[in-house]
Enzyme design. Structure first.
Site, mmCIF file in Angstrom:
data_model
loop_
_atom_site.group_PDB
_atom_site.id
_atom_site.type_symbol
_atom_site.label_atom_id
_atom_site.label_comp_id
_atom_site.label_asym_id
_atom_site.label_seq_id
_atom_site.Cartn_x
_atom_site.Cartn_y
_atom_site.Cartn_z
ATOM 1 N N ASN A 9 0.866 -1.188 0.000
ATOM 2 C CA ASN A 9 0.000 0.000 0.000
ATOM 3 C C ASN A 9 0.901 1.236 0.000
ATOM 4 O O ASN A 9 1.489 1.570 1.028
ATOM 5 C CB ASN A 9 -0.896 -0.034 1.243
ATOM 6 N N TRP A 10 0.985 1.879 -1.147
ATOM 7 C CA TRP A 10 1.904 3.018 -1.270
ATOM 8 C C TRP A 10 1.312 4.313 -0.714
ATOM 9 O O TRP A 10 1.980 5.354 -0.717
ATOM 10 C CB TRP A 10 2.301 3.224 -2.741
ATOM 11 N N LYS A 11 0.066 4.278 -0.303
ATOM 12 C CA LYS A 11 -0.589 5.463 0.274
ATOM 13 C C LYS A 11 -0.361 6.680 -0.637
ATOM 14 O O LYS A 11 -0.416 6.554 -1.851
ATOM 15 C CB LYS A 11 -0.104 5.707 1.699
ATOM 16 N N HIS A 96 -9.750 0.787 4.575
ATOM 17 C CA HIS A 96 -8.443 0.950 5.225
ATOM 18 C C HIS A 96 -8.605 1.856 6.433
ATOM 19 O O HIS A 96 -9.411 2.786 6.433
ATOM 20 C CB HIS A 96 -7.431 1.549 4.240
ATOM 21 N N GLU A 98 -7.014 4.260 7.533
ATOM 22 C CA GLU A 98 -6.886 5.717 7.294
ATOM 23 C C GLU A 98 -8.146 6.273 6.644
ATOM 24 O O GLU A 98 -8.517 7.424 6.874
ATOM 25 C CB GLU A 98 -5.619 5.984 6.458
ATOM 26 N N GLU A 168 -5.835 -5.483 10.156
ATOM 27 C CA GLU A 168 -4.866 -4.410 10.385
ATOM 28 C C GLU A 168 -5.235 -3.658 11.662
ATOM 29 O O GLU A 168 -6.006 -2.685 11.618
ATOM 30 C CB GLU A 168 -4.891 -3.427 9.208
ATOM 31 N N GLY A 174 1.765 1.918 10.872
ATOM 32 C CA GLY A 174 2.694 3.039 10.803
ATOM 33 C C GLY A 174 3.302 3.417 12.152
ATOM 34 O O GLY A 174 3.889 4.485 12.279
ATOM 35 N N SER A 210 2.857 -2.413 10.475
ATOM 36 C CA SER A 210 4.286 -2.365 10.799
ATOM 37 C C SER A 210 5.031 -3.650 10.441
ATOM 38 O O SER A 210 5.951 -4.060 11.156
ATOM 39 C CB SER A 210 4.498 -1.987 12.273
ATOM 40 N N GLY A 231 2.598 -1.062 4.345
ATOM 41 C CA GLY A 231 2.674 0.337 3.940
ATOM 42 C C GLY A 231 4.114 0.787 3.828
ATOM 43 O O GLY A 231 4.784 0.608 2.811
ATOM 44 N N GLY A 232 4.638 1.380 4.911
ATOM 45 C CA GLY A 232 5.954 2.017 4.904
ATOM 46 C C GLY A 232 7.068 1.155 4.319
ATOM 47 O O GLY A 232 7.886 1.628 3.521
HETATM 48 C C1 PEP Z 1 -1.064 -0.104 5.791
HETATM 49 O O1 PEP Z 1 -1.092 1.060 5.444
HETATM 50 O O2 PEP Z 1 -1.922 -0.881 5.370
HETATM 51 C C2 PEP Z 1 -0.004 -0.524 6.700
HETATM 52 C C3 PEP Z 1 -0.056 -1.725 7.199
HETATM 53 O O3 PEP Z 1 0.989 0.403 6.973
HETATM 54 P P1 PEP Z 1 2.395 0.112 7.726
HETATM 55 O O4 PEP Z 1 2.957 -1.164 7.111
HETATM 56 O O5 PEP Z 1 3.229 1.296 7.415
HETATM 57 O O6 PEP Z 1 2.086 -0.068 9.160
#
Ligand code: PEP
Length: 249
Positions: A9-11, A96, A98, A168, A174, A210, A231-232
């Site tokens: 997930n590149w957000k 999601h 966010e 999640e 994050g 994470s 994500g990150g």
């Molecule tokens: C996400 O945005 O779905 C996610 C899991 O982010 P991160 O890996 O940065 O916690």
């Protein structure tokens, strides 16, 4: 053979030119493996670039991070599931954290979005998970059940079997603080049995929150995980290539 799905997930990162450069690094480094898929969720602006760069390979896919439920019309700024499909998306994230907690998306909205994603022939990746206070209050399974019921109750068994659910926990996204494999597995078992009770044959349940190169092997050692949503740690193409090639027992 165990099947694994790695979803990036590149957000709100990576413009089309950056996405192209990323995949120019990823693709030559990534060796296709049986039973392993890698999906990318770029911004809608980079979706076409990513879908084209992946070149229609079965083991690689592009998806959209969010859609609006109407198929078309006067909805300034919104993107529909059919538009995403025509742009090369194979899948769509729905709900999601966010979207839920930054943009105020409700459970009722996730339901309309799942329906629109399925109507457009895309795979829905429904994200569910509890906030820290809910976890501390022992409410994790109650919250996840509420989110599943709101989004999926009444969805036919065949469609349920084809979708992906990503667990999640909001407190893990994050933050650098991931759920333990055992904690994630307990919630995954609950999600899987909720789906199976409604006829889903082989539901796929991912963990997200994470995940990184250091913890992915330990997480994937837990057989309840059908993969990860990241994500990150998906933003660096070299590290992501290593992450998606992690050995899983
Ligand atoms: C996400 O945005 O779905 C996610 C899991 O982010 P991160 O890996 O940065 O916690």
């Amino acid at each position: 053979m165990r099947s694994l799905l790695f979803a990036a997930n590149w957000k709100m990162h990576l413009a089309p030119a950056e996405a192209r450069a990323y995949l120019q690094q990823f693709l030559p480094r990534y060796t296709q493996r049986p039973g392993r898929e890698v999906w990318f969720f770029p911004t809608a602006l980079a979706l076409e670039t990513v879908a084209q760069a992946l070149g229609g390979r079965d083991d690689l896919g592009a998806g959209v991070q969010d859609i609006y439920w109407e198929p078309k019309g006067a909805f300034t700024g919104a993107i529909s599931a059919p538009l995403a499909a025509q742009t090369g998306a194979r899948a769509a994230l729905v709900g999601h954290s966010e979207r839920r907690h930054v943009f105020g998306e409700s459970d009722a909205e996730t339901r309309r979005k799942v329906a629109a994603v399925l109507d457009a022939g895309l795979t829905a990746v429904l994200c569910v998970g509890e906030k820290l206070g809910e976890r501390d209050g022992g409410q994790t399974l109650t919250v996840v059940t509420r989110q599943l019921t709101a989004a999926l109750d009444g969805v036919p068994a065949k469609a349920l079997g084809a979708l992906v659910v990503a667990y999640e926990p909001v407190w893990a996204i994050g933050t650098g603080r991931n759920a333990t494999p055992a904690d994630a597995a307990a919630v995954h078992r609950h999600i899987r049995s909720w789906l199976r009770e409604r006829g889903a044959a082989r539901p796929r349940v991912l963990y997200g929150g994470s995940v990184n190169l250091k913890n992915v092997a330990e997480l994937l050692a837990e057989p309840e995980l059908d993969g990860v949503l990241v994500g990150g740690a998906s933003l660096d193409p070299v590290a992501w290539t290593q992450l998606v090639q992690t050995e899983a027992t």
